[in-house]
Motif scaffolding. Structure first.
Motif, mmCIF file in Angstrom:
data_model
loop_
_atom_site.group_PDB
_atom_site.id
_atom_site.type_symbol
_atom_site.label_atom_id
_atom_site.label_comp_id
_atom_site.label_asym_id
_atom_site.label_seq_id
_atom_site.Cartn_x
_atom_site.Cartn_y
_atom_site.Cartn_z
ATOM 1 N N SER A 39 -17.883 89.931 21.413
ATOM 2 C CA SER A 39 -17.013 90.793 22.200
ATOM 3 C C SER A 39 -16.826 90.222 23.597
ATOM 4 O O SER A 39 -17.624 89.414 24.074
ATOM 5 C CB SER A 39 -17.608 92.199 22.274
ATOM 6 O OG SER A 39 -18.875 92.155 22.905
ATOM 7 N N GLY A 40 -15.791 90.653 24.276
ATOM 8 C CA GLY A 40 -15.477 90.146 25.600
ATOM 9 C C GLY A 40 -14.278 89.219 25.542
ATOM 10 O O GLY A 40 -13.659 89.009 24.489
ATOM 11 N N ALA A 41 -13.958 88.627 26.687
ATOM 12 C CA ALA A 41 -12.765 87.797 26.792
ATOM 13 C C ALA A 41 -13.120 86.323 26.895
ATOM 14 O O ALA A 41 -14.035 85.936 27.619
ATOM 15 C CB ALA A 41 -11.941 88.206 28.008
ATOM 16 N N LEU A 42 -12.412 85.512 26.099
ATOM 17 C CA LEU A 42 -12.495 84.062 26.203
ATOM 18 C C LEU A 42 -11.288 83.592 26.991
ATOM 19 O O LEU A 42 -10.150 83.740 26.534
ATOM 20 C CB LEU A 42 -12.506 83.425 24.807
ATOM 21 C CG LEU A 42 -12.366 81.894 24.790
ATOM 22 C CD1 LEU A 42 -13.583 81.239 25.420
ATOM 23 C CD2 LEU A 42 -12.156 81.404 23.370
ATOM 24 N N ASN A 43 -11.515 83.057 28.182
ATOM 25 C CA ASN A 43 -10.419 82.646 29.054
ATOM 26 C C ASN A 43 -10.158 81.159 28.894
ATOM 27 O O ASN A 43 -11.028 80.329 29.193
ATOM 28 C CB ASN A 43 -10.754 82.978 30.509
ATOM 29 C CG ASN A 43 -9.576 82.735 31.448
ATOM 30 O OD1 ASN A 43 -8.492 82.335 31.004
ATOM 31 N ND2 ASN A 43 -9.778 82.970 32.725
ATOM 32 N N LEU A 44 -8.962 80.810 28.421
ATOM 33 C CA LEU A 44 -8.570 79.408 28.265
ATOM 34 C C LEU A 44 -8.126 78.784 29.583
ATOM 35 O O LEU A 44 -7.842 77.587 29.638
ATOM 36 C CB LEU A 44 -7.450 79.295 27.231
ATOM 37 C CG LEU A 44 -7.786 79.760 25.817
ATOM 38 C CD1 LEU A 44 -6.576 79.621 24.911
ATOM 39 C CD2 LEU A 44 -8.980 79.002 25.254
ATOM 40 N N GLY A 45 -8.043 79.616 30.625
ATOM 41 C CA GLY A 45 -7.716 79.108 31.950
ATOM 42 C C GLY A 45 -6.224 78.881 32.168
ATOM 43 O O GLY A 45 -5.376 79.419 31.452
ATOM 44 N N GLN A 46 -5.938 78.063 33.156
ATOM 45 C CA GLN A 46 -4.543 77.757 33.530
ATOM 46 C C GLN A 46 -4.002 76.677 32.616
ATOM 47 O O GLN A 46 -4.604 75.604 32.480
ATOM 48 C CB GLN A 46 -4.480 77.283 34.981
ATOM 49 C CG GLN A 46 -3.088 76.994 35.495
ATOM 50 C CD GLN A 46 -2.319 78.265 35.798
ATOM 51 O OE1 GLN A 46 -2.905 79.269 36.165
ATOM 52 N NE2 GLN A 46 -1.010 78.210 35.665
ATOM 53 N N ILE A 47 -2.876 76.939 31.973
ATOM 54 C CA ILE A 47 -2.233 75.977 31.084
ATOM 55 C C ILE A 47 -0.897 75.583 31.686
ATOM 56 O O ILE A 47 -0.059 76.434 31.978
ATOM 57 C CB ILE A 47 -2.047 76.569 29.678
ATOM 58 C CG1 ILE A 47 -3.413 76.861 29.049
ATOM 59 C CG2 ILE A 47 -1.230 75.627 28.799
ATOM 60 C CD1 ILE A 47 -3.341 77.585 27.737
ATOM 61 N N THR A 48 -0.716 74.296 31.916
ATOM 62 C CA THR A 48 0.516 73.791 32.521
ATOM 63 C C THR A 48 1.430 73.247 31.430
ATOM 64 O O THR A 48 1.043 72.334 30.683
ATOM 65 C CB THR A 48 0.211 72.679 33.541
ATOM 66 O OG1 THR A 48 -0.646 73.205 34.560
ATOM 67 C CG2 THR A 48 1.497 72.170 34.183
ATOM 68 N N ALA A 49 2.615 73.794 31.328
ATOM 69 C CA ALA A 49 3.580 73.367 30.308
ATOM 70 C C ALA A 49 4.410 72.212 30.843
ATOM 71 O O ALA A 49 4.915 72.258 31.973
ATOM 72 C CB ALA A 49 4.483 74.532 29.920
ATOM 73 N N ALA A 50 4.528 71.165 30.039
ATOM 74 C CA ALA A 50 5.337 70.003 30.418
ATOM 75 C C ALA A 50 6.739 70.150 29.847
ATOM 76 O O ALA A 50 6.918 70.518 28.688
ATOM 77 C CB ALA A 50 4.699 68.720 29.899
ATOM 78 N N ARG A 51 7.742 69.884 30.673
ATOM 79 C CA ARG A 51 9.123 70.017 30.222
ATOM 80 C C ARG A 51 9.423 69.007 29.122
ATOM 81 O O ARG A 51 9.019 67.846 29.203
ATOM 82 C CB ARG A 51 10.084 69.821 31.395
ATOM 83 C CG ARG A 51 11.531 70.125 31.064
ATOM 84 C CD ARG A 51 12.358 70.245 32.351
ATOM 85 N NE ARG A 51 12.349 69.022 33.115
ATOM 86 C CZ ARG A 51 13.162 67.984 32.863
ATOM 87 N NH1 ARG A 51 14.020 68.054 31.871
ATOM 88 N NH2 ARG A 51 13.116 66.912 33.603
#
Length: 269
Positions: free
Chosen positions: A74-86
């Protein structure tokens, strides 16, 4: 026992990528969840059972990005900041202000006539500026078109188009387009979203935009080329001319196609 997978997705310049989609897939290839990013780029997939998953983040005009997500309780799994490439990495114009050169640009409009042919016209008098930002998606365009300058190579038809049945050029001499949102749509094209004000009515309009490159001209200037296309519904602007043939076919189609070939001269960096 189940948990939550969270992440935040943005562009390379840090702008939140609202509407991006995160699809959570099990190791067996089964879809466990699909969620969309909010205005802050936040993604939240809840009620995910324990196990190892692949989270795939997609957005129109951007390359897919995948992350492994291990949910252990239980709880949250944070994948963090994801930067999308154009996607595609298509070239973009140099930053700064560009002035549209009407002498080397065209704005054309076309409509179906009697349902069997196309009538085309051009606006001969217009001005405009393009502001290319460091973050290309924050670039802006403003253009003004004198409606009385319509030319379809037929004086009677042009006078009719200038009348209050169509452009009402006497009361509304200027059509104005303003845009401040540019988004990638394909590897080589962009979607330019703005507002067209015609006959005193402002309507959201999107144009498919292609950047054609830059060149130094013989007069010491630096030029860029652009091509844009889109469609307008004339009823949106209160143009309700609806004369029909006996067969019921409209004399003039309700959809107008616009096509712009633009040269612009850079005036400041």
């Amino acid at each position: 026992m189940s948990g939550t997978i969270t992440a935040r997705v943005s562009t390379s310049t840090g702008r939140a990528l609202e509407g991006a989609v995160m699809t959570v897939m099990s190791q067996a290839g089964e879809q466990q969840a699909i969620v969309r990013a909010d205005a802050d780029g936040a993604l939240v997939a809840a009620d995910i059972g324990t196990g190892t998953y692949t989270a795939v983040i997609t957005a129109e005009g951007y390359q897919p990005t995948a992350r492994v997500a291990v949910v252990s309780g239980s709880g949250a799994l944070n994948l963090g900041q994801i930067t999308a490439a154009r996607a595609g990495g298509a070239p973009v114009p140099a930053t700064g202000r560009w002035e549209i050169d009407p002498g080397h640009s065209t704005i054309e409009i076309s409509v179906r006539h009697f349902g069997i042919a196309t009538i085309r016209g051009r606006f001969g008098d217009f001005t405009g500026q393009i502001e290319v930002a460091e973050d290309i998606e924050k670039s802006a365009v403003i253009a003004e078109i004198k409606t009385a300058s319509i030319d379809t190579d037929n004086r009677t038809r042009d006078d009719h188009l200038r009348s209050d049945a169509f452009f009402d050029a006497e009361q509304y001499p200027i059509a104005e387009f303003r845009a401040s949102q540019v988004r990638p749509s394909t590897d080589e094209a962009w979607t330019l979203s703005g507002t067209l004000t015609l006959r005193g009515t402002a309507v959201p309009v999107s144009l498919e935009l292609t950047y054609l490159g830059e060149v130094d001209d013989p007069w010491g200037g630096h030029r860029a080329g652009f091509r844009a296309t889109g469609s307008l519904q004339r009823n949106d602007f209160g143009i309700s001319f609806d004369d029909k043939l006996i067969s019921g076919v409209a004399q003039i189609g309700s959809t107008a196609t616009v096509s712009l070939d633009i040269q612009a001269v850079r005036t400041s960096s």
